[in-house]
Design an enzyme around this catalytic site. Structure first.
Site, PDB file in Angstrom:
ATOM      1  N   CYS A 141       9.484  37.613  32.785  1.00 19.76           N
ATOM      2  CA  CYS A 141       8.162  36.970  32.814  1.00 19.76           C
ATOM      3  C   CYS A 141       7.328  37.511  33.971  1.00 19.76           C
ATOM      4  O   CYS A 141       7.495  37.080  35.118  1.00 19.76           O
ATOM      5  CB  CYS A 141       8.332  35.458  32.930  1.00 19.76           C
ATOM      6  N   CYS A 144       5.151  34.961  35.658  1.00 17.59           N
ATOM      7  CA  CYS A 144       5.850  34.096  36.622  1.00 17.59           C
ATOM      8  C   CYS A 144       6.215  34.866  37.892  1.00 17.59           C
ATOM      9  O   CYS A 144       6.053  34.369  38.998  1.00 17.59           O
ATOM     10  CB  CYS A 144       7.152  33.542  36.037  1.00 17.59           C
ATOM     11  N   ASP A 145       6.755  36.079  37.742  1.00 16.69           N
ATOM     12  CA  ASP A 145       7.395  36.767  38.873  1.00 16.69           C
ATOM     13  C   ASP A 145       6.619  37.971  39.402  1.00 16.69           C
ATOM     14  O   ASP A 145       7.011  38.558  40.417  1.00 16.69           O
ATOM     15  CB  ASP A 145       8.800  37.266  38.457  1.00 16.69           C
TER      16      ASP A 145
END
Ligand SMILES: Cc1cc2nc3c(=O)[nH]c(=O)nc-3n(C[C@H](O)[C@H](O)[C@H](O)COP(=O)(O)OP(=O)(O)OC[C@H]3O[C@@H](n4cnc5c(N)ncnc54)[C@H](O)[C@@H]3O)c2cc1C
Length: 320
Positions: A141, A144-145
């Site tokens: 992701c 997200c990261d």
């Protein structure tokens, strides 16, 4: 189609996981039966139909239609009758008791019944080195990261819209993004492929398969094969969006019965071994994987869920 406002903690009659032809048709039938109905899907472009360029054999369409258009139309039709669609990836579920719960990355969803319609794009096996380095440079992701990889060198591996969109997110953060495309061309709309080409931070590697993730404690690179020729690319991070052909049932955590070859066991009403939990579409092992069949199974599962909620075992169509 606009997504309905996110109010996820209430209990709905029919909770559907996966909004491809099976899930969206289940939503249509559940909503038309007057049932409150919520479908959680990780993204139109992640399923088998959503990634298909052209569908020419879905009844009612004299002209070919793109898979993503067809999914959008199926969803819009269901939404017209009150079905709710939420974008989230379900990672776990609890099927015990009268309430069925699905845990997503962004919320928790509860239903009196559940229909599993997640298709069969699951991966068969992790890459060598992948499991060891998850959270140590391997991620699934970018949204997200990605921030952790500012000014670093990363790679995205995949062939779908999801992979392309995530690479564009990373291009704003990372110094260099290697796009490892296991095919000659990206699946899905061509404007995304053009955006990738136009982005100076992205370097395309076509027909390139990841063979191994390298690094002892952190990702240090990948070993790839491009048209049979092996090479290595040095990296700080690797974002994987690879897909296979295995039913996506891992999030059920063994909560419903599987056959020895890993397929969900269902009866003629598409009910799994857990009362109130149904399954439809490509997530079931069968000979013919087609959109029209997935849609038909979704309809049957929704009518069965409706009858289950009413305490009746027999099926009747929603116009009876
Ligand atoms: C390249 C290709 C071409 C095809 N061409 C045709 C064709 O011409 N005609 C035809 O009839 N059929 C075709 N098919 C087959 C058809 O696409 C499938 O049979 C059909 O899409 C199955 O529907 P489904 O709803 O079961 O699964 P899918 O369409 O795969 O939908 C599953 C949905 O579940 C979601 N999902 C998965 N996991 C999660 C999770 N953990 N959390 C939340 N959501 C999740 C996905 O995002 C996806 O939207 C083709 C398939 C492929 C791959």
């Amino acid at each position: 189609m606009a997504e309905t406002a996110r109010t996820t903690d209430d209990l709905v009659d029919v909770l559907i996981i996966g909004g491809g032809p099976a899930g969206a048709t289940a939503a249509l039938y559940a909503a038309r039966a007057g049932r409150s109905c919520r479908t959680v899907d990780k993204g139109v472009a992640s399923g088998a139909l959503g990634t298909s360029r052209e569908i020419a054999n879905f009844p009612g369409f004299a002209e070919p239609i793109s898979g993503s258009d067809l999914v959008e139309r199926l969803r819009a039709q269901a939404a017209r009758y009150g079905a709710e669609f939420i974008t989230d990836r379900v990672t776990a579920a609890n099927l015990d008791g009268p309430e069925k719960t699905a845990y997503g990355s962004q919320g928790t969803y509860r239903g009196r019944t559940m229909i599993v319609a997640t298709g069969s794009m699951g991966r068969t096996a992790p890459l060598p080195g992948e499991e060891r380095l998850v959270g140590r440079g391997v991620s699934y992701c970018a949204t997200c990261d990605g921030f952790f990889f500012r000014n670093q060198v990363v790679a995205v591996a995949g062939a779908t819209d999801e992979a392309a969109e995530e690479a564009l997110v990373l291009a704003r953060l990372a110094r260099r993004v290697h796009f490892l495309l296991p095919a000659e061309a990206l699946r899905g709309p061509s404007e995304l492929a053009r955006k990738l080409e136009d982005e100076p931070a992205i370097e395309m590697h076509r027909s390139t398969r990841v063979e191994e993730v390298l690094g002892a404690d952190r990702v240090e690179g990948v070993r790839v094969k491009t048209q049979g020729v092996a090479s290595e690319i040095k990296l700080d991070g690797l974002f994987l969006y690879l897909q296979g052909a295995r039913p996506i049932v891992d999030f059920l955590g063994g909560g419903a019965g599987l056959s020895p070859d890993g397929c969900l066991v269902v009866d003629e009403l598409f009910q799994t071994t857990v009362p109130g939990v149904f399954a439809a579409g490509d997530v079931l092992c069968k000979h013919l994987k087609q959109a029209v069949i997935a849609a038909a199974e979704g309809a049957t599962a929704a009518v069965a869920a409706d009858r289950y909620l009413s305490g009746h075992a027999k099926l009747r169509p929603d116009w009876s």
